[in-house]
Design a protein around this motif. Structure first.
Motif, short mmCIF file in Angstrom:
data_model
loop_
_atom_site.label_atom_id
_atom_site.label_comp_id
_atom_site.label_asym_id
_atom_site.label_seq_id
_atom_site.Cartn_x
_atom_site.Cartn_y
_atom_site.Cartn_z
N THR A 258 0.81 -1.22 0.00
CA THR A 258 0.00 0.00 0.00
C THR A 258 0.84 1.27 0.00
O THR A 258 0.31 2.35 -0.12
N ARG A 259 2.13 1.12 0.15
CA ARG A 259 2.93 2.31 0.39
C ARG A 259 3.12 3.13 -0.88
O ARG A 259 3.31 2.59 -1.94
N GLY A 260 3.08 4.44 -0.71
CA GLY A 260 3.43 5.32 -1.82
C GLY A 260 2.44 5.27 -2.95
O GLY A 260 1.27 4.96 -2.78
N ALA A 261 2.93 5.55 -4.14
CA ALA A 261 2.03 5.73 -5.26
C ALA A 261 1.97 4.50 -6.16
O ALA A 261 1.44 4.54 -7.23
N LEU A 262 2.55 3.43 -5.71
CA LEU A 262 2.61 2.26 -6.59
C LEU A 262 1.26 1.56 -6.72
O LEU A 262 0.66 1.25 -5.72
#
Lengths: 350, 292
Positions: free
Chosen positions: B288-292
């Motif tokens: 879930t991290r960041g814009a990925l």
């Protein structure tokens, strides 16, 4: 109202291109002016095509200079010995565009699997790959020695004209496509991609297809501009043909004028290229020029992050709303609604 | 076989330095979700500071880490305060990318003006000394650079694990909103985190200047490698970036020794493409991290 707006748009476009068509005919003897205008129009075309991906789709590509270099090198490689009467290179441009678009498709397909941050990383890597190839693929690109295009056999007094009108045509094409995107389903789909790609996908927008169309078209035009540029300057060196500064130029001009607008990138180019020439003239060859460029960039990002045109139209809309007696908070609510997709887009964890 | 093992040794030693640079970058991303394209420029800046201290005052490059690191920490905090913090509005991801790109250009411009664009190198007396360990060459400077990187990484680890600030950082990385609700001052954590990132870049820069010839334009080369490392490791994961840096160090060194140095650049790009195709969140990246 809508018809009136459309007519204003047509008048504006006719006036803009009319003036640009006439300028060399009137000032034919002033070589530096057409020369400066060629570069201004070149950047306007580059920024307009970058806007198709970076503005409409919201995918900030930092690798477009690779396609500029691709176009430039294909010109230099094909027309290294002779330009066959001088006009053949211009005729060949559509082939360059198709080639670049085909090459851009797999790149775009890989890169656009990712969102904003990582997309920028991938595209900037594409730029570095292109630069490394240009420097090291000696048999094709001539390595650091560069590659020349045969000189054009044009009359000295009007030497610049063919290049000028070629660039102008490319600008018209880029803006035409930009306008088409705005008016068509593609543009609408791209807007949904920019606002919230997952939801767009969910409601049945063919996100991958429209993103790839935008990317390929954008890269194709950029390659054609690169081709004309190579023919005009006559010599292609890796550090100038695949230059991060060209990427930055496109991005910066689009941001200054306004992302996702028709005229914003053009406006940005017509402000920044003359400013750039002025910096280069004032600071000469010293690298302070680079610093000045970065400073302008930072100022725009910090104080005008949405660009000139959106800021102006925002203010106009507010004024009109106030004149119509609509309460202020209504427009605030509207701007809050329009800000919401951006919040979705920038982070999952916010 | 001998050449291969030699290349692997070299790769591990070089990879350690990359780990230092990349850990700072991934830390910055973890805290602020900002991909810092100026990280390479910070490294080059650190190298030039060390160069000046070495040439002007005869200071040992390893000792100068004690000066450049705190200095660049302050510079990083200042830059975050002046350039990144005001951005926190609607479009941070895109704008911060461009701002840090501009920052890199600005640093390049200033350095080119101050030092000219010719390649330089920091050459202390012991630069060419090396040991021979069971038939393999181990260069003193490379070994010390590796050791220094480990020390700085260990300090970073202790800061993140043992201090209150570190806990605030880790909380912010995991969930910025909950962290703020629990009283973490996000602005302060961001500023200090950016400072830490710049500081690791500077300490890596000091040794980078001894290992490589550099000029103000070197940051392009560096940043393309660093981006590969942090994407491979998983954006935001410090442990991942260390592992990825060692992997990439060995891979590029082996390719360089077995094929040619030109292709060692390409190992980075090819690995990046493969990662994005097969596992876009990297080796250790959270989903879930960041814009990925």
């Amino acid at each position: 109202m809508k018809a009136l707006l459309a007519r204003v748009g047509v008048v504006r476009a006719v006036a803009f291109f009319g003036v640009l068509v006439i300028v060399p005919l009137v000032t034919g003897q002033i070589g530096w002016l057409t020369n400066a205008l060629i570069f201004t129009i070149m950047y306007a075309a580059l920024a307009s095509s970058w806007n198709l991906v970076g503005g409409y789709a919201g995918y900030p590509s930092l690798g477009h200079a690779a396609f500029f270099g691709l176009g430039a090198y294909s010109m230099a490689i094909v027309f290294n010995g002779s330009v066959y009467g001088g006009y053949l290179p211009f005729v060949m441009l559509p082939l360059v565009a198709i080639g670049a678009a085909l090459i851009s498709l797999p790149i775009g397909w890989v890169a656009m699997r990712t969102r904003a941050d990582v997309f920028a990383i991938v595209t900037i890597t594409v730029l570095f790959i292109a630069q490394t190839l240009a420097f090291n693929f000696n048999t094709v690109t001539g390595g650091a020695q560069g590659k020349s295009v045969a000189p054009a056999p044009f009359d000295v007094s009007t030497y610049n004209w063919p290049f000028y009108y070629a660039m102008l045509t490319l600008l018209a094409i880029a803006m035409g496509i930009s306008l088409y995107f705005r008016r068509s389903k593609i543009g609408l789909s791209l807007a949904t991609v920019r606002a919230d790609e997952e939801k767009a996908h969910g409601v049945g927008v063919r996100v991958t297809a429209v993103k790839l169309i935008a990317f390929a078209v954008s890269c194709g035009i950029v390659a054609m501009v690169g081709g004309v540029w190579a023919y005009y300057v006559g010599f292609v060196y890796p550090q100038f043909a695949v230059d991060p500064l060209i990427t930055i130029g496109m991005v910066l001009m689009t941001f200054l004028g306004g992302r996702g607008t028709l005229w914003g990138p053009v406006l940005g180019a017509f402000i920044l290229v003359p400013a750039q020439e002025f910096f280069a003239f004032t600071f000469g060859a010293s690298q302070l020029y680079l610093f000045a460029y970065a400073a302008v960039f930072l100022v725009i990002m910090l104080f005008l992050p949405r660009g000139i045109l959106p800021s102006i139209s925002d203010r106009l809309r507010k004024k009109r709303a106030a004149a119509n007696g609509i309460l202020r908070d209504a427009s605030d609510a509207a701007s809050a609604v329009s800000a919401q997709p951006a919040a979705h887009q920038t982070g999952v964890t916010r | 076989m001998h050449a291969l093992i030699q290349a692997i040794i070299l790769g591990i030693l070089t990879g350690g330095v990359y780990a230092l640079m990349a850990s700072g970058q991934t830390l910055i991303f973890g805290i602020m979700k900002v991909v810092n394209l100026a990280q390479g420029a910070f490294v080059v800046l650190g190298a030039y500071l060390t160069y000046t201290l070495f040439v002007q005052f005869g200071m040992d490059p390893f000792a100068s880490v004690l000066i450049t690191t705190p200095l660049m920490f302050l510079v990083g905090v200042g830059l975050q305060w002046a350039l990144i913090r005001p951005l926190h509005s609607d479009d941070v991801a895109q704008l911060s990318l461009l701002v840090t790109f501009a920052l890199a250009l600005g640093v390049e411009g200033i350095l080119s003006f101050a030092y000219s664009t010719t390649l330089t190198n920091i050459q202390p007396k012991y630069a060419n000394f090396s040991w021979t360990v069971v038939g393999y060459q181990v260069n003193l400077v490379r070994f010390c650079a590796f050791a220094l990187s480990l020390v700085v990484l260990a300090v970073l680890y202790l800061v993140l694990k043992r201090t209150k600030f570190g806990r605030a950082v880790r909380a912010t990385v995991q969930n910025p909103m909950s962290a703020q609700l629990l009283g973490v001052n996000a602005q302060r954590v961001s500023a200090l985190g950016f400072g830490l990132g710049a500081a690791t870049a500077a300490s890596a820069g000091s040794v980078f200047g001894m290992l490589n010839a550099f000029n103000p334009g070197s940051h392009y080369d560096l940043i393309s490698r660093l981006l590969t490392v942090v994407v491979l490791g998983g954006l935001g994961s410090i442990g991942g970036s260390v592992v990825a840096a060692l992997v990439m160090g060995v891979a590029s060194s082996v390719v360089s020794a077995m094929a040619s140095p030109i292709w060692s650049d390409f190992t980075f790009f090819i690995v990046l493409l493969l990662v994005l195709l097969l596992r876009p969140r990297g080796l250790f990246g959270a989903r879930t991290r960041g814009a990925l």
